[in-house]
Write an enzyme that holds these catalytic residues in place. Sequence first.
Site, PDB file in Angstrom:
ATOM      1  N   THR A  33       8.523   1.220   0.926  1.00  0.00           N
ATOM      2  CA  THR A  33       7.551   0.257   1.144  1.00  0.00           C
ATOM      3  C   THR A  33       6.700   0.570   2.383  1.00  0.00           C
ATOM      4  OG1 THR A  33       9.013  -0.825   2.890  1.00  0.00           O
ATOM      5  CG2 THR A  33       9.232  -1.613   0.912  1.00  0.00           C
ATOM      6  N   GLU A  64      -2.318   2.525  -8.176  1.00  0.00           N
ATOM      7  CA  GLU A  64      -1.816   1.071  -8.231  1.00  0.00           C
ATOM      8  C   GLU A  64      -3.021   0.476  -8.988  1.00  0.00           C
ATOM      9  OE1 GLU A  64      -0.624  -0.922  -4.587  1.00  0.00           O
ATOM     10  OE2 GLU A  64       0.586   0.959  -4.027  1.00  0.00           O
ATOM     11  N   HIS A  83       4.039  -4.527  -3.987  1.00  0.00           N
ATOM     12  CA  HIS A  83       3.766  -4.405  -2.423  1.00  0.00           C
ATOM     13  C   HIS A  83       3.921  -5.698  -1.762  1.00  0.00           C
ATOM     14  CE1 HIS A  83       1.725  -1.712   0.255  1.00  0.00           C
ATOM     15  NE2 HIS A  83       1.287  -2.684   0.935  1.00  0.00           N
TER      16      HIS A  83
END
Length: 117
Positions: A33, A64, A83
């Site tokens: 993360t 992304e 996210h």
Amino acid sequence: MVSVHVPLTDASRGLIGAREIGRMKPTAYLINTSRGPIVETGALVAALAEGRLAGAGLDVYDSEPLPLDHPLLAAPNAVLLPHLGFVSRENLALMYEDTVANVLAWLDGAPIRLVRP
């Protein structure tokens, strides 16, 4: 479990590659993360497909949003989030406390948590 926050720099790109993943147990889960590009996506996809890792939990990616044909989207042993994996009451409280501390220190003329190349 190891938890590390890694800023994205040239030195941290590809920090976790085939060698590092190969040292993990087949029962391990890779959770990222932090920053997508710290994990070599190809090495992760191969390890997941070959059963060398139990799974992966990701909410950051090297690209992304992920392209619709990305192999991670088809991996049954990967949990993919947009996210938001860091969001918890505790993490938000820490972020707000750090932000206030940063602003107060800056106003006092003694900034903290400076980024130095």
